[in-house]
Every structure is written in structure tokens, then in C-alpha cells.
Write an enzyme that holds these catalytic residues in place. Structure first.
Site, PDB file in Angstrom:
ATOM      1  CG  MET A   1     -11.547  -2.514   5.454  1.00 15.24           C
ATOM      2  SD  MET A   1     -10.011  -2.122   4.597  1.00 15.24           S
ATOM      3  CE  MET A   1      -9.112  -1.217   5.857  1.00 15.24           C
TER       4      MET A   1
ATOM      5  CG  PHE B   1      -5.477   7.195  10.030  1.00 20.62           C
ATOM      6  CD1 PHE B   1      -4.875   8.390   9.651  1.00 20.62           C
ATOM      7  CD2 PHE B   1      -6.794   7.229  10.478  1.00 20.62           C
ATOM      8  CE1 PHE B   1      -5.562   9.594   9.733  1.00 20.62           C
ATOM      9  CE2 PHE B   1      -7.491   8.421  10.564  1.00 20.62           C
ATOM     10  CZ  PHE B   1      -6.880   9.614  10.194  1.00 20.62           C
TER      11      PHE B   1
ATOM     12  CG  ASP C   1      -5.143   2.603   0.991  1.00 18.74           C
ATOM     13  OD1 ASP C   1      -6.094   1.804   0.921  1.00 18.74           O
ATOM     14  OD2 ASP C   1      -4.012   2.285   1.414  1.00 18.74           O
TER      15      ASP C   1
ATOM     16  CG  HIS D   1      -9.262   0.249  -0.133  1.00 20.69           C
ATOM     17  ND1 HIS D   1      -8.636   0.114   1.091  1.00 20.69           N
ATOM     18  CD2 HIS D   1     -10.589   0.199   0.118  1.00 20.69           C
ATOM     19  CE1 HIS D   1      -9.559  -0.002   2.038  1.00 20.69           C
ATOM     20  NE2 HIS D   1     -10.748   0.053   1.478  1.00 20.69           N
TER      21      HIS D   1
ATOM     22  CG  MET E   1      -8.345   7.346   2.458  1.00 21.69           C
ATOM     23  SD  MET E   1      -7.563   7.396   4.074  1.00 21.69           S
ATOM     24  CE  MET E   1      -6.603   5.864   4.027  1.00 21.69           C
TER      25      MET E   1
ATOM     26  CG  HIS F   1      -4.016  -1.514  -1.351  1.00 24.99           C
ATOM     27  ND1 HIS F   1      -5.141  -2.263  -1.602  1.00 24.99           N
ATOM     28  CD2 HIS F   1      -4.351  -0.670  -0.335  1.00 24.99           C
ATOM     29  CE1 HIS F   1      -6.113  -1.901  -0.770  1.00 24.99           C
ATOM     30  NE2 HIS F   1      -5.657  -0.926   0.010  1.00 24.99           N
TER      31      HIS F   1
ATOM     32  CB  SER G   1      -0.888   0.012   1.236  1.00 21.93           C
ATOM     33  OG  SER G   1      -1.449   1.296   1.396  1.00 21.93           O
TER      34      SER G   1
ATOM     35  CG  MET H   1     -11.245   3.377   2.447  1.00 21.28           C
ATOM     36  SD  MET H   1      -9.664   3.366   3.287  1.00 21.28           S
ATOM     37  CE  MET H   1      -8.578   3.422   1.862  1.00 21.28           C
TER      38      MET H   1
ATOM     39  CG  ASP I   1      -6.226  -2.666   3.413  1.00 21.30           C
ATOM     40  OD1 ASP I   1      -5.111  -2.442   3.921  1.00 21.30           O
ATOM     41  OD2 ASP I   1      -6.877  -1.814   2.774  1.00 21.30           O
TER      42      ASP I   1
HETATM   43  C1  DX5 Z   1      -6.168   1.793   5.754  1.00 20.03           C
HETATM   44  C2  DX5 Z   1      -5.776   1.420   4.348  1.00 20.03           C
HETATM   45  C3  DX5 Z   1      -4.675   0.441   4.262  1.00 20.03           C
HETATM   46  C4  DX5 Z   1      -3.372   0.897   4.862  1.00 20.03           C
HETATM   47  C5  DX5 Z   1      -2.793  -0.296   5.536  1.00 20.03           C
HETATM   48  O1  DX5 Z   1      -7.363   2.486   5.706  1.00 20.03           O
HETATM   49  O2  DX5 Z   1      -6.888   0.869   3.660  1.00 20.03           O
HETATM   50  O3  DX5 Z   1      -4.483   0.002   2.927  1.00 20.03           O
HETATM   51  O4  DX5 Z   1      -2.435   1.353   3.931  1.00 20.03           O
HETATM   52  O5  DX5 Z   1      -1.669   0.103   6.219  1.00 20.03           O
HETATM   53  P1  DX5 Z   1      -0.907  -0.897   7.213  1.00 20.03           P
HETATM   54  O6  DX5 Z   1      -0.447  -2.064   6.391  1.00 20.03           O
HETATM   55  O7  DX5 Z   1       0.190  -0.070   7.745  1.00 20.03           O
HETATM   56  O8  DX5 Z   1      -1.917  -1.312   8.256  1.00 20.03           O
HETATM   57 ZN    ZN Z   2      -6.474  -0.054   1.710  1.00 21.56          ZN
END
Ligand code: DX5
Ligand code: ZN
Length: 221
Positions: A132, A138, A30, A61, A32, A28, A5, A63, A170
Site C-alpha cells: 500500500m 480512500f 476494493d 483487495h 471495505m 482491482h 480500481s 480491507m 496500490d
Molecule cells: C485505497 C484503495 C485503492 C484506491 C486507489 O484504499 O485500496 O485501490 O482505489 O485509488 P487511487 O489510485 O486514486 O490512489
Molecule cells: Zn486497493
């Protein structure tokens, strides 16, 4: 599959950071929106630039609120897999259909406390289930083990031939937690801080993959 990620990468040096995980199966990304989750990251323009800089399939992904409106453009841009949240829409099947029509795989994600039972029926309209294992928003949080029940339940349906989809996890995945997730039947492991927090991200991706292979071999014995 291992999906680093880039949330834990240096956003000012993204191209370099992507090269640092050469050998990853998926990248990956993210997205947001500061509404669905209390954090803001990146959007379509950055994804379009990432697509020009790497051949690693992008696993977006989302969010975000209103995925019906915002998810299909990621597929049109060329993302390999576009995942949105079950909690963000009343009509996940319609969103999946639009993502697929735009040329990408469609993924459904559930937060740690969202049960999977209400969604089992519609999973046949998806290519990916993203479980998740932390509250989305975060990187660097601790793995929540109880979500593995959901991975196990869906794994059983995949093994019995009732469903065909990639089970992805994840949040909080690292060298210590990946084994339990592999035992639960997860196919794809997202890791942010565990990969980018090391001096050699590509070697860490490989080490995580080796750990999954060793776990699977031990289970078969
Ligand atoms: C969190 C994200 C994850 C995040 C995971 O909301 O969806 O993809 O990057 O980070 P780690 O692997 O540090 O938990
Ligand atoms: Zn993610």
C-alpha cells in the site's frame, strides 16, 4: 500489469465503467467493511455480478477484519486474486491456504507503515504482495514514496529466485508516480482516480503501461 480500481468508478454504472477499461490486465475491486478501514464499499454480491459482466480477472483487495472467515468466499465465487491485510489476522498462512484451496491466487497486503521483514518468510505461501502506497480507505490520496523500499526488498528476493510472486502497488499511482514504482521493480500497478478521473480510461490504462515499458527499457540501457 495495470489494474484499474473501480473504487473511483461510478458505482451506479459499474458494468459500463468496467467496459471503459477494456485492455486492463486485472480489475482491482476494493472491499471495505467500515471496521478495518473507516469506509464502506461493496461485498460478495457485487463481486458475483461483476464476474458475470467481465472477462478481466478480478483482483479483490479485502480491507476487512476477519479475513479467515470472509476471504475464501471471494475465491469460491471466481475472483482471480484475493488479497487480505497482514494487519487483520494472526494466521495469514492459514488464510492464504484456504484462498488457494478455493481456487484463487492469494495476496498479502501491508499498510504503508507495516514493515515487510516479519512477513518475508511466509511470502512463499503467497502469489501476490500488495504494497500500500497510501493509507487504505480512500482513493485520490498522494503517493507515499518510502514504501518503495519494501517493493525493492521483495523484488531482490524474486530476482534471486528465493520467492515467486507478483509485486503489486496500490495508492496514488499516476503518470507522475508510476515511474518510481516501476524502477523499484513493481509488476502490477493499481490506479483508481488516475484512470477514472480521465475522459478515456482505456487510453489512460494504455498510457500507464507505455510509461512502465519505457522505464524498464531505459533501465536496461
Ligand atoms: C485505497 C484503495 C485503492 C484506491 C486507489 O484504499 O485500496 O485501490 O482505489 O485509488 P487511487 O489510485 O486514486 O490512489
Ligand atoms: Zn486497493
Amino acid at each position: 500489469m495495470i489494474a484499474p480500481s473501480i473504487l473511483s468508478a461510478d458505482f451506479a454504472r459499474l458494468a459500463e465503467e468496467v467496459r471503459a477499461v477494456e485492455g486492463a490486465d486485472w480489475l482491482h475491486v476494493d472491499v471495505m467493511d467500515n471496521h478495518f478501514v473507516p469506509n464502506l464499499t461493496l461485498g460478495l454480491p457485487v463481486v458475483q455480478s461483476l464476474l458475470k459482466t467481465t472477462d478481466i480477472p478480478l483482483d479483490c483487495h479485502l480491507m476487512i477484519e476477519d479475513p479467515a472467515r470472509w476471504a475464501p468466499p471471494y475465491a469460491e465465487a471466481g475472483a482471480y486474486n484475493v488479497t487480505f491485510h497482514a494487519e487483520a489476522t494472526d494466521d495469514p498462512v492459514a488464510v492464504a491456504r484456504d484462498i488457494r484451496a478455493a481456487g484463487a491466487k492469494a495476496g498479502l497486503s501491508v499498510k504503508p507503515n507495516t514493515p515487510i521483514e516479519p512477513y518475508l518468510e511466509i511470502l512463499r505461501d503467497f502469489d501476490t504482495l500488495l504494497v500500500m502506497s497510501v493509507e487504505p480507505g480512500f482513493g485520490g490520496q498522494s503517493f507515499i514514496p518510502h514504501v518503495l523500499e519494501k517493493a525493492r526488498a521483495v523484488r531482490r528476493l524474486v530476482d534471486s529466485g528465493e520467492l515467486r510472486l507478483v509485486v503489486e502497488i496500490d495508492g496514488g499511482i499516476n503518470m507522475d508516480t508510476i515511474e518510481a514504482a516501476a524502477e523499484a521493480g513493481v509488476d502490477c500497478f493499481v490506479a483508481g482516480s488516475a484512470v477514472y478521473g480521465t475522459d478515456d480510461p482505456a487510453a489512460t490504462v494504455e498510457a500507464l503501461r507505455e510509461k512502465v515499458i519505457a522505464t524498464e527499457q531505459a533501465a536496461r540501457r
